[in-house]
Design an enzyme around this catalytic site. Sequence first.
Site, short mmCIF file in Angstrom:
data_model
loop_
_atom_site.label_atom_id
_atom_site.label_comp_id
_atom_site.label_asym_id
_atom_site.label_seq_id
_atom_site.Cartn_x
_atom_site.Cartn_y
_atom_site.Cartn_z
N CYS A 297 -1.22 -0.06 -11.62
CA CYS A 297 -1.34 0.20 -12.89
C CYS A 297 -1.99 1.82 -12.98
CB CYS A 297 -2.44 -0.67 -13.76
SG CYS A 297 -1.76 -2.45 -13.76
N HIS B 40 -9.27 3.02 -19.38
CA HIS B 40 -8.16 2.13 -19.04
C HIS B 40 -8.24 0.93 -20.18
CE1 HIS B 40 -5.02 0.54 -16.44
NE2 HIS B 40 -5.74 -0.27 -16.22
N HIS C 86 -0.70 -3.31 -22.49
CA HIS C 86 -0.92 -2.84 -21.32
C HIS C 86 0.55 -2.51 -20.75
CE1 HIS C 86 -2.14 -1.60 -17.27
NE2 HIS C 86 -2.80 -2.40 -16.93
#
Lengths: 258, 366
Positions: free
Chosen positions: B128, B259, B293
């Site tokens: 990620c 994040h 996400h």
Amino acid sequence: MNTPVCLYAWVSLDTDRIPPVLGCGGGTWQSIERPTTKASNLACDAAQALMAGVTPTLRDNSGLFIGSTTGSLHDDLEFDNSRAADGGQYPSPNAFRRTLPSTLATELTMDLGLHGPVVVYAAGAASAAVACVRGAEYVRRGMVPMAIVGGMEIWTDGPPAGLAEPGVPAEAIASTQRRATDERCQIVLALIGPADSRGDQRPIGKFTQARLGGSDIHAPRQADRSLGLLVDLLAAGQGQMVVDGAVGIKAWLELQRL
Amino acid sequence: MPNPDHAMEIVTGSAVTPEFSSIHALWTAWQTGCRPEWKATDTPASMDWHHLVAEALRPILSQVRDAPRCGVILATTKGNIAEIEAWMAAVRQGRNVDRLPELMSESLNIVARRFGLGGPCYGVSTACTSGLTALIEAGELVASSVVAEAVVVAADTITGFTRDGFKSLKALAKTNCHPFDKNRDGLVLGSAAAACLLRRFDPGSRPERTVSLVGWGMSADAMHRTAPDRAAGGLIRAIRSALSMAGLGPEAIDAVVLHGTGTRYNDEMEATAMRTLFSHRPALSGIKGLIGHTLGAAGLIETLLAGQCLTTGMVPPMVGLQQTEYPDLNLVIQSGPARPIKYLLKTASGFGGLNAAVILSQTEPE
């Protein structure tokens, strides 16, 4: 290159060959000792041999730059099979954890205690070469004190095995070569750094050229040819390799023996 | 004024998701808090990977000066996963599959060929953090004068493969994504593509203010396959590297776009990092409550939105945050008045303990 980037050690293995350990320079690793082996174990063993004698501080800050054409396809298939089994009720979390192209690299960071940058590259036939060139550039720019560079592929069984040997049917590979390990894989790793980074240990080579270029943006799909070329270059201790990666990239590596 | 050796101008950027067709639309939604009506149980519809990439790339191509020499860096966790999934189904069913699926380098080849981008091009995949890693790689390529300009493309689409995987890890939220909230219970997945053009910052060449990357860093926790280092050692290291490159102290950071996945472990780790590094309590926000996400695209799409924060002086709220679990941190719950933001930090963390951080700054014309 302004600051010379040197080669300190390298290891190479290919489980489709006998013996599977193809070569080793600057270190002592000569054989696979585990009775049963997974690719991640082999990669960690190879990298440990590569880093033998590297001080904890250097390890801590070293970078890892790895090329891979197939990424996590082998593990993708395993997770996908778990999704299909039992009506899809129990997809395996353990299998899913391995479905990233960066999985093998992060396992190396855990095994070796590497806390520096990690980048996994995909550039078709030039993946490992791109990783070497980029790793050398990170060293040259002082972004990392040392780097492990190279390529790692875990080959899938069945149809995609043809990628390992373009044009050779999977059945032919299976019938002619004994599988020495649980997973078929090819791993080439090299430890590189500035000329004075290993104290008393002398480098075994110096990269006089490590660069990327663009190329025609067309070509058929290919396995990572740079893995084989890299082994030849490292084993020879000097010479040049040029890879046309067929995704709009060409990579040059030139090594001079010291 | 940032160090021109390191400063990389983000000349232009764009992003698309199934719900939003542009960065402008995303920015407006973030400011107004207009979240699309979806829940974790019906993850936003995925779109064709190549279609998303093309939609993200098109708006920026007119700014490319020399396409045959322009570098291209692709960031993705799974590439064209729908195609790979179809191939795996064929293999599983025993059909005679005589070819491999479209792997990352082939997806990249298709993109580069379609848009005539002929410089060095390769893919990077670091879980990620991929989007930020690609941005950093592009910055390194330009800083090393390998290329004069580089396009960064980041894309991932959500299919059953990814959804089942995160479900098996019990990482998906039961309702919506609520980062840093007392009641957060996981992440929501989203498809997206983003693209930007990076060029060395030239203070004399632009009549208007621009957003530049002035520092970056990457690190590995070296601890666990999926869970982050609870002491946030890796993230702190990446941020310190970025600060060092930018020649800044922690107190220079005015705002952070986190994040912020909404999972217990990630948010706790990030809170620890913020507490450890920033005693002056910079404004903290994030957008995963808005678009989910987006995996390999997340770092880039969120950096481009962070650029909007810089140019407007606005830090919109952390989307989805209602009751903070971290009152000691300056998590933005309500929009405040615009104020000058000189330096903004964007972070990302991913499976395997990978971390990345970039620092953005707004540069004035000479």
